[in-house]
Design a protein around this motif. Sequence first.
Motif, short mmCIF file in Angstrom:
data_model
loop_
_atom_site.label_atom_id
_atom_site.label_comp_id
_atom_site.label_asym_id
_atom_site.label_seq_id
_atom_site.Cartn_x
_atom_site.Cartn_y
_atom_site.Cartn_z
N HIS A 54 -4.36 -23.65 -20.76
CA HIS A 54 -4.52 -22.19 -20.86
C HIS A 54 -5.63 -21.83 -21.84
N TRP A 55 -5.74 -22.52 -22.95
CA TRP A 55 -6.76 -22.24 -23.96
C TRP A 55 -8.15 -22.41 -23.35
N TYR A 57 -8.91 -22.24 -20.19
CA TYR A 57 -9.08 -21.17 -19.20
C TYR A 57 -9.54 -19.89 -19.89
N GLU A 58 -8.88 -19.53 -20.98
CA GLU A 58 -9.26 -18.33 -21.73
C GLU A 58 -10.63 -18.48 -22.37
#
Length: 116
Positions: A54-55, A57-58
């Motif tokens: 997720h990190w 992706y962000e």
Amino acid sequence: MNYENPSSLGLYKKPLQKKTIEKNNYLNLPDLHFFLMCQQHHRVNKGVFNTIDHWFYEYGIVNIIDRRNYVLAFLEYVTEGNSQPNHHKYLKFGNGGLTRRLHQFTKEKEIEKYII
């Protein structure tokens, strides 16, 4: 120069490319199998794995193949950077440690200390 024939593809490759091709095969695994491979090789639990994914992706790495490359590179970076023998079942980062290491990794990647 020696070339070997990959089994079912019928293509030729140099022996030195074997690790790269094997890594590419991992990138195309279904999500669960990719996670299990990371868990087995890098001792990462599902929560930490999802946070890393997720990190990135962000951070702007939207393409799944590119992001998986980053995840693998980060896990290798963390494993190499851990000089202490670790007897824990999973990687430990401590409070705020994972985010700190992700920032450190991307900073070093940007100045090309660590090439993906």
